[in-house]
Scaffold this motif. Structure first.
Motif: not given
Ligand code: ZN
Ligand code: SAH
Ligand code: TMP
Length: 423
Positions: A13, A15-16, A54, A57
């Motif tokens: 991911c 983002i995370c 994901c 998240c």
């Molecule tokens: Zn994520």
């Protein structure tokens, strides 16, 4: 074809950092806005277009990134102001900004992805300090000709710092249909952190995952749309960067969008709408694997039905043209394997696209003036998000016996006078 996580097993991911579970693979695709000239035919590059969610998240994202310089460059052909409805939409937003967030002394607004100045023109006309940021030089030139102040570059930490040095902190940072396009989204949030005033807001709007999944808008999946936002995933992402999601409102544009408002954590109260939105998303399970797998099955069904219909019409000697050489159409045409044998031309009002060929399948793009020449029996509407505006413009077509074909939320012939089919 709907797949399990076969191609990018280690996809992480953006983002995370957790693992991304792929739910649909469109195969190899050309760049969605990579319209080609006659000389460039066959020189396109292809990449794998597949999408996943994901496991931590819940951000829905592409599993492969196309370099930003390939997507957004001096000759990027998209022009926001081609739609009257979008012009009204952004004018009305600019109007409310000027009367609310920008009503203090000498305010500053920065727009990420200002394109041809569709939103900032009104701000500029009002004499309010503003900066547009957009790497697409030709689009920026159009904005500048309208009196908009634009910097031709990517918004990221360094450009945000340079803007802050020159203009001071921004009261509002705005972005429409751009934030989700930037794979390195952390660089944007870091830039927002650098540039935004202590009590300022980062307002952005984007197509909504909830609508995409509920209405089978699979053609919203293409290289530029790196992320498909939900309220829950945006809230989590914001929190990782010290921001809070303080508001989220639905917008009718582009088949269903959401306008999000981020503020520095603790600086503003959160509107109760956010909680309702989250509950609704949870109840509908919009990022549940089961929902996304069903979405994938629907995409396969649409491909089957559309190709069957077009082949059948061709066998009956019917003439079908495309309407709207959208970036979305690249996903549809290449995934379905539809070329000039089924759609000999696509009409589009964007001068920059006319005279070119669509990416991958090379269908000629012609001006709307050629729509009736020769008169088609059917028109396949790729710009379905502008359906109302286009139907109104092309009433002659229906009056003379033409029929519109739509492929979302399912393949069907639009009956004039019936309720709007999309959005
Ligand atoms: Zn994520
Ligand atoms: N805001 C307009 C344009 C959307 S198209 C609208 O809603 O219609 C997306 C625009 O974002 C393009 O003009 C592209 O050049 C620009 N863009 C892409 N990445 C960017 C970045 N990192 N910073 C600023 N603009 C970017
Ligand atoms: P979009 O769906 O990404 O906004 O792109 C819409 C495309 O459709 C764009 O290339 C312009 C074209 N178009 C027309 O040809 N006629 C119209 O009336 C409208 C609104 C759009």
């Amino acid at each position: 074809m709907a797949t399990g996580p076969t191609h990018e097993p280690d996809c992480r991911c953006r983002i995370c950092g957790s693992s991304v579970r792929e739910f649909f693979d469109f195969g190899m695709q050309p760049v969605a806005n990579g319209f080609v000239s006659e000389e460039q035919l066959g020189q396109e590059s292809f990449f794998r277009l597949s999408v996943g969610v994901c496991t931590n998240c819940t951000m829905v994202q592409l599993t492969q990134e196309v370099p930003r310089s390939t997507l957004f460059h001096a000759d990027y052909p998209y022009r926001s102001s081609g739609s009257a409805i979008m012009r009204e939409h952004f004018e009305s937003f600019a109007h409310s900004l000027l009367h609310e967030e920008l009503s203090g002394p000498d305010p500053l607004v920065v727009e990420i992805g200002s394109n041809d100045g569709i939103m900032l023109k009104k701000v500029s006309d009002a004499g309010v300090r503003h900066v547009g940021v957009d790497p697409s030089a030709a689009a920026a030139k159009v904005a500048a000709a309208k009196g908009v102040n634009v910097r031709v570059e990517f918004f990221e930490e360094s450009s945000a710092a340079a803007i802050r040095d020159e203009y001071g902190p921004a009261d509002v940072i705005f972005s429409a249909n751009t934030f989700s396009h930037i794979a390195d989204i952390g660089s944007v949030l870091n830039g927002v952190d650098i540039l935004l005033a202590g009590d300022g807001t980062f307002v952005f709007e984007d197509r909504y995952l909830g609508d995409i999944v509920a209405k089978n808008y699979f053609d919203q999946i293409y290289d530029e749309h790196f992320y498909l936002f939900s309220v829950a995933s945006v809230r989590t992402m914001a929190a990782r960067h010290g921001f809070e999601l303080v508001d989220a409102t639905r917008l009718p544009v582009h088949g269903g969008s959401v306008r999000y408002v981020l503020a520095r954590a603790g600086s503003r109260p959160t509107h109760p709408r956010v909680e309702l939105f989250l509950r609704d998303e949870d109840g509908n399970g919009i990022t549940a694997m089961e929902t996304l797998t069903r979405f994938g099955e629907n995409i396969d069904r649409i491909r089957h039905d559309l190709v069957t219909l077009l082949r059948d019409l061709r066998a009956r000697g019917k003439h079908v043209v495309g309407y709207g050489a959208t970036s979305k159409s690249t996903t549809v045409l290449n995934y379905c394997g539809i070329g000039t044998e089924l759609i000999p031309r696509i009409c589009d009002s964007t001068p920059e696209k006319q005279g070119t060929f669509t990416p991958g399948v090379h269908i000629p793009v012609t001006p709307p003036e050629t729509f009736h020449d020769p008169f088609p029996d059917y028109a396949l509407l790729f710009a379905w998000n502008h359906a109302e505006e286009i139907f109104e413009k092309e009433t002659e077509f229906v009056r003379n016996g033409g029929e519109w074909i739509l492929y979302v939320p399912r393949v069907h012939i639009h009956r004039p006078g019936s309720l709007p089919v999309v959005a």
